[in-house]
Design a protein around this motif. Structure first.
Motif, PDB file in Angstrom:
ATOM      1  N   LEU A   1      38.201  37.957  50.654  1.00 19.48           N
ATOM      2  CA  LEU A   1      39.075  36.936  50.094  1.00 19.48           C
ATOM      3  C   LEU A   1      38.350  36.156  49.005  1.00 19.48           C
ATOM      4  O   LEU A   1      37.146  35.945  49.052  1.00 19.48           O
ATOM      5  CB  LEU A   1      39.538  35.981  51.193  1.00 19.48           C
ATOM      6  N   ASP A   2      39.117  35.734  48.002  1.00 18.80           N
ATOM      7  CA  ASP A   2      38.548  34.900  46.946  1.00 18.80           C
ATOM      8  C   ASP A   2      38.236  33.504  47.480  1.00 18.80           C
ATOM      9  O   ASP A   2      37.242  32.892  47.091  1.00 18.80           O
ATOM     10  CB  ASP A   2      39.517  34.803  45.766  1.00 18.80           C
ATOM     11  N   ALA A   3      39.092  32.987  48.356  1.00 14.06           N
ATOM     12  CA  ALA A   3      38.859  31.675  48.957  1.00 14.06           C
ATOM     13  C   ALA A   3      37.641  31.752  49.866  1.00 14.06           C
ATOM     14  O   ALA A   3      37.432  32.745  50.573  1.00 14.06           O
ATOM     15  CB  ALA A   3      40.086  31.233  49.755  1.00 14.06           C
ATOM     16  N   GLU A   4      36.832  30.711  49.843  1.00 11.17           N
ATOM     17  CA  GLU A   4      35.631  30.679  50.668  1.00 11.17           C
ATOM     18  C   GLU A   4      35.442  29.279  51.226  1.00 11.17           C
ATOM     19  O   GLU A   4      36.059  28.317  50.747  1.00 11.17           O
ATOM     20  CB  GLU A   4      34.404  31.110  49.853  1.00 11.17           C
ATOM     21  N   LEU A   5      34.614  29.169  52.263  1.00 14.21           N
ATOM     22  CA  LEU A   5      34.370  27.888  52.912  1.00 14.21           C
ATOM     23  C   LEU A   5      32.993  27.373  52.537  1.00 14.21           C
ATOM     24  O   LEU A   5      31.981  28.009  52.832  1.00 14.21           O
ATOM     25  CB  LEU A   5      34.492  28.028  54.430  1.00 14.21           C
TER      26      LEU A   5
ATOM     27  N   VAL B   1      40.893  24.736  52.799  1.00 16.46           N
ATOM     28  CA  VAL B   1      41.568  25.457  53.883  1.00 16.46           C
ATOM     29  C   VAL B   1      42.969  25.893  53.448  1.00 16.46           C
ATOM     30  O   VAL B   1      43.415  27.003  53.761  1.00 16.46           O
ATOM     31  CB  VAL B   1      41.637  24.598  55.153  1.00 16.46           C
ATOM     32  N   MET B   2      43.660  25.034  52.720  1.00 17.78           N
ATOM     33  CA  MET B   2      44.996  25.387  52.234  1.00 17.78           C
ATOM     34  C   MET B   2      44.945  26.584  51.291  1.00 17.78           C
ATOM     35  O   MET B   2      45.817  27.457  51.334  1.00 17.78           O
ATOM     36  CB  MET B   2      45.633  24.177  51.552  1.00 17.78           C
ATOM     37  N   ARG B   3      43.926  26.634  50.452  1.00  8.82           N
ATOM     38  CA  ARG B   3      43.775  27.790  49.565  1.00  8.82           C
ATOM     39  C   ARG B   3      43.510  29.061  50.365  1.00  8.82           C
ATOM     40  O   ARG B   3      44.039  30.132  50.043  1.00  8.82           O
ATOM     41  CB  ARG B   3      42.618  27.534  48.590  1.00  8.82           C
ATOM     42  N   LEU B   4      42.680  28.925  51.386  1.00  8.94           N
ATOM     43  CA  LEU B   4      42.396  30.067  52.247  1.00  8.94           C
ATOM     44  C   LEU B   4      43.672  30.575  52.910  1.00  8.94           C
ATOM     45  O   LEU B   4      43.966  31.774  52.898  1.00  8.94           O
ATOM     46  CB  LEU B   4      41.371  29.675  53.311  1.00  8.94           C
ATOM     47  N   MET B   5      44.459  29.651  53.469  1.00  7.41           N
ATOM     48  CA  MET B   5      45.683  30.042  54.162  1.00  7.41           C
ATOM     49  C   MET B   5      46.703  30.636  53.193  1.00  7.41           C
ATOM     50  O   MET B   5      47.415  31.581  53.527  1.00  7.41           O
ATOM     51  CB  MET B   5      46.279  28.846  54.894  1.00  7.41           C
ATOM     52  N   ALA B   6      46.780  30.071  51.998  1.00 10.63           N
ATOM     53  CA  ALA B   6      47.735  30.589  51.013  1.00 10.63           C
ATOM     54  C   ALA B   6      47.398  32.034  50.644  1.00 10.63           C
ATOM     55  O   ALA B   6      48.289  32.877  50.502  1.00 10.63           O
ATOM     56  CB  ALA B   6      47.722  29.709  49.765  1.00 10.63           C
ATOM     57  N   GLU B   7      46.102  32.324  50.519  1.00 13.23           N
ATOM     58  CA  GLU B   7      45.703  33.685  50.179  1.00 13.23           C
ATOM     59  C   GLU B   7      45.987  34.639  51.333  1.00 13.23           C
ATOM     60  O   GLU B   7      46.479  35.762  51.128  1.00 13.23           O
ATOM     61  CB  GLU B   7      44.222  33.733  49.814  1.00 13.23           C
ATOM     62  N   ILE B   8      45.709  34.197  52.551  1.00 13.97           N
ATOM     63  CA  ILE B   8      46.007  35.026  53.720  1.00 13.97           C
ATOM     64  C   ILE B   8      47.497  35.305  53.806  1.00 13.97           C
ATOM     65  O   ILE B   8      47.928  36.451  53.989  1.00 13.97           O
ATOM     66  CB  ILE B   8      45.507  34.339  55.008  1.00 13.97           C
TER      67      ILE B   8
ATOM     68  N   ILE C   1      35.673  36.535  54.972  1.00 15.44           N
ATOM     69  CA  ILE C   1      35.635  35.176  54.415  1.00 15.44           C
ATOM     70  C   ILE C   1      34.186  34.725  54.283  1.00 15.44           C
ATOM     71  O   ILE C   1      33.451  34.686  55.271  1.00 15.44           O
ATOM     72  CB  ILE C   1      36.404  34.196  55.324  1.00 15.44           C
ATOM     73  N   ARG C   2      33.785  34.376  53.084  1.00 14.75           N
ATOM     74  CA  ARG C   2      32.441  33.840  52.887  1.00 14.75           C
ATOM     75  C   ARG C   2      32.398  32.398  53.398  1.00 14.75           C
ATOM     76  O   ARG C   2      33.244  31.575  53.027  1.00 14.75           O
ATOM     77  CB  ARG C   2      32.054  33.897  51.404  1.00 14.75           C
ATOM     78  N   THR C   3      31.416  32.104  54.243  1.00 21.98           N
ATOM     79  CA  THR C   3      31.328  30.790  54.867  1.00 21.98           C
ATOM     80  C   THR C   3      29.976  30.134  54.567  1.00 21.98           C
ATOM     81  O   THR C   3      29.019  30.794  54.170  1.00 21.98           O
ATOM     82  CB  THR C   3      31.503  30.896  56.393  1.00 21.98           C
ATOM     83  N   ARG C   4      29.949  28.813  54.796  1.00 20.65           N
ATOM     84  CA  ARG C   4      28.731  28.018  54.587  1.00 20.65           C
ATOM     85  C   ARG C   4      28.122  28.283  53.209  1.00 20.65           C
ATOM     86  O   ARG C   4      26.918  28.467  53.053  1.00 20.65           O
ATOM     87  CB  ARG C   4      27.725  28.276  55.700  1.00 20.65           C
ATOM     88  N   VAL C   5      28.991  28.307  52.226  1.00 20.32           N
ATOM     89  CA  VAL C   5      28.581  28.566  50.853  1.00 20.32           C
ATOM     90  C   VAL C   5      27.971  27.296  50.256  1.00 20.32           C
ATOM     91  O   VAL C   5      28.505  26.199  50.417  1.00 20.32           O
ATOM     92  CB  VAL C   5      29.787  29.024  50.010  1.00 20.32           C
ATOM     93  N   THR C   6      26.861  27.444  49.564  1.00 13.60           N
ATOM     94  CA  THR C   6      26.210  26.340  48.865  1.00 13.60           C
ATOM     95  C   THR C   6      25.945  26.750  47.427  1.00 13.60           C
ATOM     96  O   THR C   6      26.003  27.936  47.083  1.00 13.60           O
ATOM     97  CB  THR C   6      24.873  25.957  49.529  1.00 13.60           C
ATOM     98  N   ALA C   7      25.642  25.757  46.598  1.00  7.99           N
ATOM     99  CA  ALA C   7      25.336  26.054  45.201  1.00  7.99           C
ATOM    100  C   ALA C   7      24.110  26.949  45.087  1.00  7.99           C
ATOM    101  O   ALA C   7      24.015  27.789  44.182  1.00  7.99           O
ATOM    102  CB  ALA C   7      25.113  24.754  44.432  1.00  7.99           C
ATOM    103  N   ILE C   8      23.185  26.791  46.028  1.00  6.88           N
ATOM    104  CA  ILE C   8      21.962  27.594  46.000  1.00  6.88           C
ATOM    105  C   ILE C   8      22.245  29.047  46.358  1.00  6.88           C
ATOM    106  O   ILE C   8      21.858  29.971  45.643  1.00  6.88           O
ATOM    107  CB  ILE C   8      20.899  27.002  46.947  1.00  6.88           C
ATOM    108  N   ASN C   9      22.961  29.264  47.495  1.00  9.71           N
ATOM    109  CA  ASN C   9      23.150  30.663  47.889  1.00  9.71           C
ATOM    110  C   ASN C   9      24.176  31.388  47.021  1.00  9.71           C
ATOM    111  O   ASN C   9      24.239  32.617  47.023  1.00  9.71           O
ATOM    112  CB  ASN C   9      23.458  30.805  49.384  1.00  9.71           C
ATOM    113  N   GLN C  10      24.986  30.636  46.261  1.00 11.12           N
ATOM    114  CA  GLN C  10      25.887  31.298  45.310  1.00 11.12           C
ATOM    115  C   GLN C  10      25.114  32.022  44.219  1.00 11.12           C
ATOM    116  O   GLN C  10      25.651  32.932  43.581  1.00 11.12           O
ATOM    117  CB  GLN C  10      26.839  30.274  44.675  1.00 11.12           C
ATOM    118  N   ARG C  11      23.881  31.622  44.008  1.00  8.08           N
ATOM    119  CA  ARG C  11      23.054  32.263  42.981  1.00  8.08           C
ATOM    120  C   ARG C  11      22.159  33.360  43.556  1.00  8.08           C
ATOM    121  O   ARG C  11      21.381  33.970  42.826  1.00  8.08           O
ATOM    122  CB  ARG C  11      22.183  31.200  42.288  1.00  8.08           C
TER     123      ARG C  11
END
Length: 235
Positions: free
Chosen positions: A180-184, A216-223, A146-156
């Motif tokens: 997982l496609d879902a990320e935090l 979080v719901m998207r994360l759980m749905a994917e899991i 699970i990718r965590t602490r994602v920001t617009a900056i680090n996505q690039r």
């Protein structure tokens, strides 16, 4: 049937405890079964949070908590696992007895990763540990990244893109860890609950909290979707 999760990352601060609390809080919404949250990290960050929640009258309903720093303690917990719909075990951010033996207990390993070299190295180590365990024990412990602490900056960043590229490449060589496609996303609410304000699911539904809840719901749905595939395969 009880589902048992374990967090795994040799890098402290990657987001293991946050993931454990988020998932526990989501399962706790199901009134038909209780959730057990286990702190097996010697730093005892989850226990400190739980105690603060108690002091503020904010302990989550439908969740039991226990600290278990020895393998024997986890063995004892497994004897009554049928009392719970879900068990979430937060492990150490460094090598420990329980971190090495966690795979004996869990159905699913959750590894957080941030877009930084040390976190990616820790992810790689977790992938190798889970794969080696499944190979040597003829088991199929699921491993979700699970990718965590994602920001617009680090996505690039190159590191962010490398995470997916790396997992896709090792999958070609027979590894079965799944990114997982879902990320935090990096959110204030995830930091605020650390001060003893219960779970995200307990917070007043302001716009920022709604965004976190949907995440979080998207994360759980994917899991749950991937676990359903596992159940069908087993049948």
């Amino acid at each position: 049937m009880t589902i048992i999760f374990g967090t795994m990352s040799s890098k402290g601060g990657a987001g293991k405890s946050t993931i454990a609390k988020l998932i526990a809080g989501e399962y706790a919404l199901n009134d038909d079964s209780r959730v057990l949250l286990v702190d097996s990290d010697p730093s005892q960050n989850v226990q400190a949070w739980w105690m603060q929640c108690g002091e503020k009258g904010q302990q989550p309903e439908n969740i039991d908590f226990v600290s278990a720093l020895q393998t024997k303690a986890l063995d004892d917990l497994m004897l009554r696992k049928a009392d719970y719909g879900a068990i979430i075990i937060d492990t150490a951010g460094r090598d420990s007895v329980i971190l090495k033996n966690i795979l004996d207990y869990v159905d699913v390993v959750l590894t957080p990763v941030q877009a930084a070299k040390r976190e990616i190295d820790a992810m790689s180590k977790a992938i190798e540990i889970v794969d080696a365990y499944n190979e040597s024990h003829s088991k199929a412990v699921k491993h979700f990244i699970i990718r965590t602490r994602v920001t617009a900056i680090n996505q690039r960043s190159n590191e962010y893109r490398f995470i997916r590229q790396y997992v896709e490449e090792i999958n070609k060589h027979g590894y079965r860890s799944r990114l997982l496609d879902a990320e935090l996303v990096e959110r204030n609410i995830y930091r605020e609950i650390e001060n003893g304000y219960g779970t995200v699911q307990m917070q007043q539904l302001t716009d920022p909290v709604k965004k976190a809840r949907i995440e979080v719901m998207r994360l759980m749905a994917e899991i749950e979707r991937h676990l359903a595939v596992r159940t069908l395969e087993a049948a």
